[in-house]
Write a protein that holds these residues in place. Structure first.
Motif, mmCIF file in Angstrom:
data_model
loop_
_atom_site.group_PDB
_atom_site.id
_atom_site.type_symbol
_atom_site.label_atom_id
_atom_site.label_comp_id
_atom_site.label_asym_id
_atom_site.label_seq_id
_atom_site.Cartn_x
_atom_site.Cartn_y
_atom_site.Cartn_z
ATOM 1 N N VAL A 131 33.268 44.153 49.302
ATOM 2 C CA VAL A 131 34.062 45.382 49.207
ATOM 3 C C VAL A 131 35.500 45.104 48.766
ATOM 4 C CG1 VAL A 131 34.932 47.397 50.459
ATOM 5 C CG2 VAL A 131 32.660 46.487 50.982
ATOM 6 N N VAL A 132 36.200 44.247 49.495
ATOM 7 C CA VAL A 132 37.641 44.107 49.313
ATOM 8 C C VAL A 132 38.002 43.298 48.072
ATOM 9 C CG1 VAL A 132 39.780 43.279 50.356
ATOM 10 C CG2 VAL A 132 38.035 44.363 51.787
ATOM 11 N N LEU A 133 37.517 42.056 47.995
ATOM 12 C CA LEU A 133 37.935 41.177 46.898
ATOM 13 C C LEU A 133 37.518 41.689 45.509
ATOM 14 C CD1 LEU A 133 37.475 37.589 48.390
ATOM 15 C CD2 LEU A 133 39.564 38.914 48.101
ATOM 16 N N PRO A 134 36.293 42.202 45.318
ATOM 17 C CA PRO A 134 35.963 42.720 43.983
ATOM 18 C C PRO A 134 36.928 43.802 43.502
ATOM 19 C CG PRO A 134 33.970 42.471 45.289
ATOM 20 C CD PRO A 134 35.123 42.249 46.215
ATOM 21 N N GLN A 135 37.316 44.704 44.401
ATOM 22 C CA GLN A 135 38.251 45.756 44.009
ATOM 23 C C GLN A 135 39.658 45.204 43.796
ATOM 24 O OE1 GLN A 135 37.756 49.727 45.879
ATOM 25 N NE2 GLN A 135 36.403 48.667 47.317
ATOM 26 N N ALA A 136 40.051 44.257 44.617
ATOM 27 C CA ALA A 136 41.386 43.669 44.472
ATOM 28 C C ALA A 136 41.512 42.932 43.145
ATOM 29 C CB ALA A 136 41.665 42.719 45.637
ATOM 30 N N PHE A 137 40.478 42.208 42.745
ATOM 31 C CA PHE A 137 40.520 41.495 41.470
ATOM 32 C C PHE A 137 40.620 42.467 40.303
ATOM 33 C CE2 PHE A 137 38.958 37.631 43.638
ATOM 34 C CZ PHE A 137 39.747 36.687 43.005
ATOM 35 N N ARG A 138 39.921 43.584 40.384
ATOM 36 C CA ARG A 138 39.978 44.564 39.308
ATOM 37 C C ARG A 138 41.360 45.174 39.171
ATOM 38 N NH1 ARG A 138 34.279 47.967 40.045
ATOM 39 N NH2 ARG A 138 32.883 46.286 39.373
ATOM 40 N N VAL A 139 41.994 45.468 40.305
ATOM 41 C CA VAL A 139 43.320 46.077 40.272
ATOM 42 C C VAL A 139 44.373 45.098 39.746
ATOM 43 C CG1 VAL A 139 45.150 47.046 41.724
ATOM 44 C CG2 VAL A 139 42.773 47.681 42.133
ATOM 45 N N MET A 140 44.180 43.824 40.003
ATOM 46 C CA MET A 140 45.196 42.819 39.699
ATOM 47 C C MET A 140 44.945 42.058 38.403
ATOM 48 S SD MET A 140 47.603 42.805 42.025
ATOM 49 C CE MET A 140 47.531 44.597 42.031
ATOM 50 N N VAL A 141 44.150 42.584 37.497
ATOM 51 C CA VAL A 141 43.860 41.867 36.246
ATOM 52 C C VAL A 141 45.135 41.585 35.468
ATOM 53 C CG1 VAL A 141 42.761 42.054 33.988
ATOM 54 C CG2 VAL A 141 41.486 42.659 36.035
ATOM 55 N N GLN A 142 45.970 42.605 35.267
ATOM 56 C CA GLN A 142 47.193 42.409 34.491
ATOM 57 C C GLN A 142 48.169 41.461 35.177
ATOM 58 O OE1 GLN A 142 47.321 43.858 31.294
ATOM 59 N NE2 GLN A 142 48.863 42.258 31.160
ATOM 60 N N PRO A 143 48.398 41.587 36.496
ATOM 61 C CA PRO A 143 49.243 40.575 37.160
ATOM 62 C C PRO A 143 48.683 39.160 37.046
ATOM 63 C CG PRO A 143 49.105 42.533 38.526
ATOM 64 C CD PRO A 143 48.146 42.728 37.395
ATOM 65 N N PHE A 144 47.356 39.012 37.088
ATOM 66 C CA PHE A 144 46.775 37.686 36.881
ATOM 67 C C PHE A 144 47.075 37.192 35.466
ATOM 68 C CE2 PHE A 144 43.430 38.492 40.338
ATOM 69 C CZ PHE A 144 44.163 37.772 41.263
ATOM 70 N N GLY A 145 47.136 38.122 34.519
ATOM 71 C CA GLY A 145 47.525 37.742 33.162
ATOM 72 C C GLY A 145 48.937 37.181 33.127
ATOM 73 N N ASN A 146 49.828 37.758 33.917
ATOM 74 C CA ASN A 146 51.198 37.233 33.994
ATOM 75 C C ASN A 146 51.211 35.837 34.609
ATOM 76 O OD1 ASN A 146 52.145 39.661 32.932
ATOM 77 N ND2 ASN A 146 52.465 40.564 34.952
ATOM 78 N N VAL A 147 50.360 35.616 35.607
ATOM 79 C CA VAL A 147 50.245 34.277 36.197
ATOM 80 C C VAL A 147 49.746 33.287 35.142
ATOM 81 C CG1 VAL A 147 49.098 32.865 37.948
ATOM 82 C CG2 VAL A 147 49.831 35.189 38.510
#
Length: 213
Positions: A131-147
């Motif tokens: 439930v939690v991590l799959p949704q969190a990864f989807r929301v944070m795609v662009q910030p992960f791009g910055n990383v």
């Protein structure tokens, strides 16, 4: 020095940079996810460990960490190649940033979904995994791009500890008599190409997962 030889050396350094970036970013995702789970864990010692990890690695400059990995690990009996050492150092450093990025995404998951998972009998680990991590990864795609872009730019520091990547190859060519304006200019173009290209790719991924939510 002829242009073919110059281009060949720069290309070799560029390929090494891409390899370092790919391995470091994957390692950072793994480390960051693990530390993020510790930080939101109901177990106090795990939360304390996660907090200490993030605070410690965010307080140490990347160059210092690379020096410790390359020259300090052999002192404790762990001998790695310069390539493996810098990959480890960048992964550990970026892992702290991934952790905080992912934790922000976890906060964005609606509380009602977490409570629904608990009502269905999910354990803490099952709730995170399904439930939690799959949704969190989807929301944070662009910030992960910055990383990811930060990891790309951070690899330039690897030249200071002898890892043979793009900036190192540029410095060697400069010592051998090549025009520094040409070599560093070409290196800058390659860095720009990677950062712009990765930004475009992560933007496409973010738009795709947005429609899937």
């Amino acid at each position: 020095m002829g242009f073919p030889a110059l281009a060949g050396d720069l290309l070799h350094g560029f390929v090494s940079t891409v390899e370092i970036v790919a391995l470091s970013f994957v390692g950072a995702l793994l480390v960051g996810t693990l530390i993020a789970v510790c930080r939101i864990s109901p177990v106090l010692p795990l939360r304390a460990f996660g907090w200490l990890y993030v605070e410690a690695f965010r307080a140490v400059p990347l160059l210092v960490l690379l020096v410790l990995c390359v020259f300090g690990l052999p002192w404790i009996g762990l001998t790695l190649s310069p390539f493996a050492s810098v990959v480890l150092g960048i992964a550990l450093y970026a892992g702290a940033i991934v952790c905080e990025t992912l934790r922000s995404g976890v906060r964005g998951v609606p509380l009602g979904q977490v409570e629904a998972a608990r009502a269905l009998g999910f354990t803490f680990g099952q709730s995170l995994r399904h439930v939690v991590l799959p949704q969190a990864f989807r929301v944070m795609v662009q910030p992960f791009g910055n990383v990811f872009i930060g990891v790309v730019l951070g690899t330039s520091l690897c030249a200071a500890v002898g890892a043979q990547e793009l900036t190192y190859a540029t410095k060697v060519l400069d010592i051998q008599g090549a025009n520094p304006l040409v070599t560093f200019g070409l290196a800058a173009v390659l860095y720009i190409a990677v950062t712009l290209g990765s930004g475009y790719v992560f933007g496409r991924i973010e738009r795709r997962v947005r429609f899937q939510r």
